[in-house]
Write an enzyme that holds these catalytic residues in place. Structure first.
Site, mmCIF file in Angstrom:
data_model
loop_
_atom_site.group_PDB
_atom_site.id
_atom_site.type_symbol
_atom_site.label_atom_id
_atom_site.label_comp_id
_atom_site.label_asym_id
_atom_site.label_seq_id
_atom_site.Cartn_x
_atom_site.Cartn_y
_atom_site.Cartn_z
ATOM 1 N N LYS A 69 0.809 -1.222 0.000
ATOM 2 C CA LYS A 69 0.000 0.000 0.000
ATOM 3 C C LYS A 69 0.847 1.280 0.000
ATOM 4 C CE LYS A 69 -3.960 -0.034 2.244
ATOM 5 N NZ LYS A 69 -5.040 -0.208 3.242
ATOM 6 N N ASP A 106 -10.038 4.296 1.907
ATOM 7 C CA ASP A 106 -10.276 3.857 3.286
ATOM 8 C C ASP A 106 -11.037 4.911 4.087
ATOM 9 O OD1 ASP A 106 -9.170 1.318 3.136
ATOM 10 O OD2 ASP A 106 -7.151 2.017 3.638
ATOM 11 N N GLY A 132 -4.359 3.896 18.328
ATOM 12 C CA GLY A 132 -3.494 3.418 17.268
ATOM 13 C C GLY A 132 -2.962 4.550 16.426
ATOM 14 N N ALA A 133 -1.828 4.300 15.750
ATOM 15 C CA ALA A 133 -1.209 5.351 14.934
ATOM 16 C C ALA A 133 -0.603 4.784 13.657
ATOM 17 C CB ALA A 133 -0.138 6.079 15.747
ATOM 18 N N GLY A 135 -1.288 2.839 9.622
ATOM 19 C CA GLY A 135 -1.868 3.275 8.358
ATOM 20 C C GLY A 135 -3.360 3.506 8.432
ATOM 21 N N ALA A 136 -4.069 2.635 9.150
ATOM 22 C CA ALA A 136 -5.523 2.794 9.278
ATOM 23 C C ALA A 136 -5.852 4.073 10.043
ATOM 24 C CB ALA A 136 -6.124 1.585 9.975
ATOM 25 N N ARG A 161 5.172 7.225 17.240
ATOM 26 C CA ARG A 161 4.348 7.125 16.023
ATOM 27 C C ARG A 161 3.175 8.106 16.092
ATOM 28 N NH1 ARG A 161 3.205 1.259 13.710
ATOM 29 N NH2 ARG A 161 2.964 2.560 11.857
ATOM 30 N N TYR A 223 -13.132 -6.474 12.382
ATOM 31 C CA TYR A 223 -14.440 -7.092 12.117
ATOM 32 C C TYR A 223 -14.407 -8.612 12.246
ATOM 33 C CZ TYR A 223 -12.396 -7.466 7.410
ATOM 34 O OH TYR A 223 -11.562 -7.706 6.348
#
Length: 277
Positions: A69, A106, A132-133, A135-136, A161, A223
């Site tokens: 990606k 995304d 979180g830090a 790509g998402a 990050r 998910y």
């Protein structure tokens, strides 16, 4: 003259687990479109060569997943602003003029999923808190910023990050130590887990959620399972819980439309097809 059958697919390594082929096949069949969507396991060393070959084979575009990606941005001829901002692409369009256009859907998928799962969601109602830090998280932060969220709190197990995100996205990012993640959600209108915590086969989600307020919109990008510990505990506190499957479905729709000329409907039938896989 017989027209060429459009081909699309997903490239990554591994890709055997991907639910995208099942989803796109469902849409192709539903709308009676003559086309195919194919999973392709491509090694990093072969990526440039494969990318050059695919349009010649009849491919109109592909989805891109781990580990390509970020790398793909350097191989594309054109990169959308949002893909550049996120630092990654998940959708490629092979244009008629021979150029490869890289995009990232995304963020679109995340916002569409929130609006569908929490119809009353108001992005300017208060701060957002992001766990979180990676790509998402970058995609979520970019999307929330675009929607007008004025303060985005970020906590990550590796603080540096999260600090990197602040350096890039600016002062609207407020960094919290991981041990303060429980405090970060206090007063937040939107709370999002972008980590793998709580995913099948990963570490348990153990961030205390006592400070969550009833009515807060919470979303888990995980998910598998569909009902994570995070969502279950948030729902028990009166929050509006939005599972991560919808993001997968909604991020896929723009690519399908560009490749096959029809905007697909994200509905219960599409969810059922993916869940059955």
């Amino acid at each position: 003259m017989i027209e060429k059958i459009p081909l699309a697919g997903v490239i990554g390594s591994p890709v055997a687990h991907s639910k995208s082929p099942r989803l796109h096949r469902h849409w192709l069949e539903r709308y009676g479109i003559a086309g195919y969507y194919i999973p392709m396991d491509v090694a990093q060393a072969d990526l440039k060569e494969v990318l050059a070959a695919l349009p010649k084979m009849g491919f109109v575009g592909v989805n891109v997943t781990i580990p390509h990606k970020e790398t793909i941005l350097g191989l594309a001829d054109l990169v959308s602003d949002r893909a550049a901002l996120i630092g990654a692409a998940n959708t490629l369009i092979f244009r008629a003029d021979g150029k490869v256009h890289a995009d990232n859907t995304d963020g679109i998928g995340f916002i569409e999923n929130l609006r569908h799962g929490a119809p009353g969601w108001e992005p300017t109602a208060g701060p957002a808190a992001i766990l979180g830090a990676g790509g998402a998280a970058r995609a979520v932060i970019a999307a929330l910023s675009e929607q007008g969220v004025r303060e985005i709190r970020v906590s990550n197990r590796t603080r540096s990050r999260a600090e990197a995100l602040r350096a890039e996205f600016g002062p609207k990012i407020v960094v919290y130590d991981w041990v303060q993640a429980a405090n970060m959600v206090e007063g937040a209108a939107t709370v999002v887990n972008t980590t793998s915590l709580g995913m099948v086969g990963k570490s348990e989600f153990r961030v205390p959620l006592d400070a969550l307020s009833p009515g807060t919109v919470v979303s888990d990008l995980v998910y598998t399972p569909l009902e994570t510990t995070f969502l279950r505990e948030a729902r028990a506190r009166g929050c509006v819980a939005v599972d991560g499957l919808g993001m997968l479905l909604h991020q896929a729709a723009p690519g399908f439309e560009r490749w096959f000329g029809r905007r697909p409907e994200v509905d219960e039938a599409a969810r059922a097809v993916v869940l059955a896989g």
